[in-house]
Design a protein around this motif. Structure first.
Motif, short mmCIF file in Angstrom:
data_model
loop_
_atom_site.label_atom_id
_atom_site.label_comp_id
_atom_site.label_asym_id
_atom_site.label_seq_id
_atom_site.Cartn_x
_atom_site.Cartn_y
_atom_site.Cartn_z
N PHE A 122 0.83 -1.20 0.00
CA PHE A 122 0.00 0.00 0.00
C PHE A 122 0.87 1.26 0.00
CE2 PHE A 122 -3.13 2.89 2.29
CZ PHE A 122 -3.84 3.15 1.14
N SER A 123 2.01 1.20 0.70
CA SER A 123 2.94 2.34 0.68
C SER A 123 3.40 2.62 -0.75
CB SER A 123 4.15 2.05 1.57
OG SER A 123 3.76 1.88 2.91
N GLU A 124 3.69 1.56 -1.48
CA GLU A 124 4.12 1.72 -2.87
C GLU A 124 3.00 2.33 -3.71
OE1 GLU A 124 5.28 -2.19 -4.08
OE2 GLU A 124 7.32 -2.00 -3.24
N PHE A 125 1.78 1.89 -3.46
CA PHE A 125 0.63 2.43 -4.19
C PHE A 125 0.50 3.94 -3.94
CE2 PHE A 125 -3.85 3.68 -4.18
CZ PHE A 125 -4.23 3.33 -5.47
N LEU A 126 0.61 4.35 -2.68
CA LEU A 126 0.52 5.77 -2.36
C LEU A 126 1.67 6.55 -2.97
CD1 LEU A 126 -0.59 5.61 1.40
CD2 LEU A 126 -2.00 6.21 -0.57
N ASN A 127 2.87 6.00 -2.90
CA ASN A 127 4.04 6.67 -3.48
C ASN A 127 3.90 6.83 -4.99
OD1 ASN A 127 6.06 7.53 -1.56
ND2 ASN A 127 6.25 5.39 -0.97
N ASN A 128 3.29 5.85 -5.63
CA ASN A 128 3.10 5.92 -7.08
C ASN A 128 2.03 6.93 -7.49
OD1 ASN A 128 5.04 3.96 -7.52
ND2 ASN A 128 3.58 2.27 -7.57
N ASN A 129 1.29 7.42 -6.50
CA ASN A 129 0.22 8.39 -6.77
C ASN A 129 0.41 9.65 -5.93
OD1 ASN A 129 -2.02 6.91 -8.51
ND2 ASN A 129 -1.24 5.42 -7.03
N ARG A 130 1.65 10.01 -5.69
CA ARG A 130 1.97 11.16 -4.84
C ARG A 130 1.36 12.46 -5.34
NH1 ARG A 130 6.44 10.38 -1.51
NH2 ARG A 130 7.08 12.56 -1.70
N GLU A 131 1.17 12.57 -6.65
CA GLU A 131 0.64 13.82 -7.20
C GLU A 131 -0.78 14.10 -6.73
OE1 GLU A 131 -0.35 10.65 -10.35
OE2 GLU A 131 1.25 11.09 -8.90
N HIS A 132 -1.48 13.04 -6.25
CA HIS A 132 -2.85 13.23 -5.78
C HIS A 132 -2.91 13.56 -4.29
CE1 HIS A 132 -4.41 11.77 -9.58
NE2 HIS A 132 -3.66 10.69 -9.48
N ILE A 133 -1.77 13.49 -3.63
CA ILE A 133 -1.70 13.74 -2.18
C ILE A 133 -1.16 15.14 -1.94
CG2 ILE A 133 -0.64 12.97 -0.02
CD1 ILE A 133 -0.48 10.16 -1.28
N LYS A 134 -1.76 15.85 -0.99
CA LYS A 134 -1.30 17.20 -0.70
C LYS A 134 0.19 17.20 -0.37
CE LYS A 134 -5.71 19.11 0.91
NZ LYS A 134 -6.49 19.58 2.06
N GLU A 190 -18.06 5.49 2.65
CA GLU A 190 -18.20 6.94 2.50
C GLU A 190 -17.79 7.67 3.78
OE1 GLU A 190 -18.78 8.81 -0.15
OE2 GLU A 190 -18.81 6.98 -1.36
N MET A 191 -18.20 7.11 4.91
CA MET A 191 -17.85 7.72 6.18
C MET A 191 -16.34 7.70 6.40
SD MET A 191 -19.08 6.70 10.04
CE MET A 191 -20.81 6.96 9.62
N PHE A 192 -15.73 6.53 6.13
CA PHE A 192 -14.28 6.40 6.31
C PHE A 192 -13.54 7.35 5.37
CE2 PHE A 192 -10.06 4.71 5.75
CZ PHE A 192 -9.70 4.31 7.02
N TYR A 193 -13.99 7.41 4.12
CA TYR A 193 -13.34 8.27 3.13
C TYR A 193 -13.40 9.74 3.57
CZ TYR A 193 -12.43 10.84 -1.15
OH TYR A 193 -11.92 11.73 -2.06
N ASN A 194 -14.56 10.18 3.99
CA ASN A 194 -14.73 11.58 4.39
C ASN A 194 -13.96 11.94 5.65
OD1 ASN A 194 -16.44 12.30 2.24
ND2 ASN A 194 -18.23 11.50 3.30
N LEU A 195 -13.84 10.98 6.57
CA LEU A 195 -13.16 11.25 7.84
C LEU A 195 -11.64 11.12 7.75
CD1 LEU A 195 -15.49 9.41 10.39
CD2 LEU A 195 -15.15 11.88 10.18
N PHE A 196 -11.16 10.15 6.96
CA PHE A 196 -9.73 9.83 7.00
C PHE A 196 -8.95 10.09 5.72
CE2 PHE A 196 -11.70 7.15 10.24
CZ PHE A 196 -10.88 7.41 11.34
N LEU A 197 -9.62 10.19 4.58
CA LEU A 197 -8.90 10.28 3.32
C LEU A 197 -9.06 11.60 2.59
CD1 LEU A 197 -9.69 6.69 2.01
CD2 LEU A 197 -7.48 7.52 2.83
N LYS A 198 -10.25 12.14 2.61
CA LYS A 198 -10.56 13.32 1.78
C LYS A 198 -9.63 14.50 2.06
CE LYS A 198 -14.64 15.88 0.22
NZ LYS A 198 -16.09 16.05 0.43
N SER A 199 -9.31 14.72 3.32
CA SER A 199 -8.53 15.90 3.68
C SER A 199 -7.06 15.82 3.24
CB SER A 199 -8.56 16.11 5.21
OG SER A 199 -7.98 15.01 5.87
N MET A 200 -6.57 14.64 2.90
CA MET A 200 -5.17 14.53 2.51
C MET A 200 -4.97 14.61 0.99
SD MET A 200 -4.02 10.54 2.83
CE MET A 200 -4.27 9.43 1.44
N LEU A 201 -6.09 14.69 0.25
CA LEU A 201 -5.99 14.68 -1.21
C LEU A 201 -6.05 16.08 -1.79
CD1 LEU A 201 -8.35 11.68 -2.04
CD2 LEU A 201 -5.89 11.65 -1.65
#
Length: 202
Positions: A122-134, A190-201
């Motif tokens: 999963f770390s690799e997946f996030l690193n490969n999509n760094r442009e989508h992360i703040k 949807e709840m998890f996405y809004n609480l934990f993921l949305k703010s970092m994108l």
């Protein structure tokens, strides 16, 4: 299902229900109606069995994340697909149940420690999509991975508890999974996405 796969399934559920330390090879063999020597025909030890279970999980996750990564959909949809997989508990996803219970029980051993060290998919997946992360979070990929993994596991354990069924064997595992299927997973995603993921994108 082959005999080897049957052993892995039975052992995984017993490990999760009763703990790895408390589950003996005799327990696995007894449930399967086989002699202890029959177990040793397929696996040299409980540790070898556990390692294969974990290796199978790594391979499966790696294949899934590759498929998701190749999809032509927005990044947030890919993240929701990953969350859905981590929260979808089916009869054939007993590995997920095991890992959740290991986390809950704090039952860490050398085999599991080694698995976690190799759990960089999963770390690799996030690193490969760094442009989508703040930008301010891009140097914190490993911390983000750890936080998301822990949060998802905690949520999964909570949802399992909501079924009201205590898993002690394969039959109760099946009943729990049937009750789990009535949970509105889309709402949880949807709840998890809004609480934990949305703010970092971005």
């Amino acid at each position: 299902m082959t005999k080897r796969d049957r052993i892995k399934r039975t052992a995984t559920i017993l490990f999760a229900a009763n703990g790895i330390r408390n589950t003996k090879i005799e327990d696995i063999a007894n449930v399967l109606g086989m002699a202890k020597g029959g177990f040793y025909y397929y696996f040299k030890s409980k540790e070898e069995l556990l390692l294969e279970i974990m290796d199978n999980s790594v391979i499966s996750r790696k294949e899934f994340l590759k498929e998701v990564g190749d999809l032509d959909v927005p990044f947030e949809e890919k993240l929701k697909m990953i969350v859905r997989r981590r929260l979808t508990l089916k009869d054939d996803r007993y590995n997920l149940f095991l890992f959740a219970k290991i986390y809950e029980n704090g039952e860490i051993n050398l085999t599991y420690d080694e698995y976690m060290k190799r759990d960089i998919i999963f770390s690799e997946f996030l690193n490969n999509n760094r442009e989508h992360i703040k930008e301010e979070y891009r140097s914190e990929i490993e911390k983000i991975r750890t936080m998301l993994s822990s949060s998802l596991t905690t949520l999964l354990l909570y949802l399992i508890t909501q079924t009201g069924i205590e898993v002690v064997d394969e039959d109760s595992y099946k009943r729990m999974v049937e009750k789990y299927a009535t949970i509105d997973i889309t709402r949880e995603i949807e709840m998890f996405y809004n609480l934990f993921l949305k703010s970092m994108l971005n």
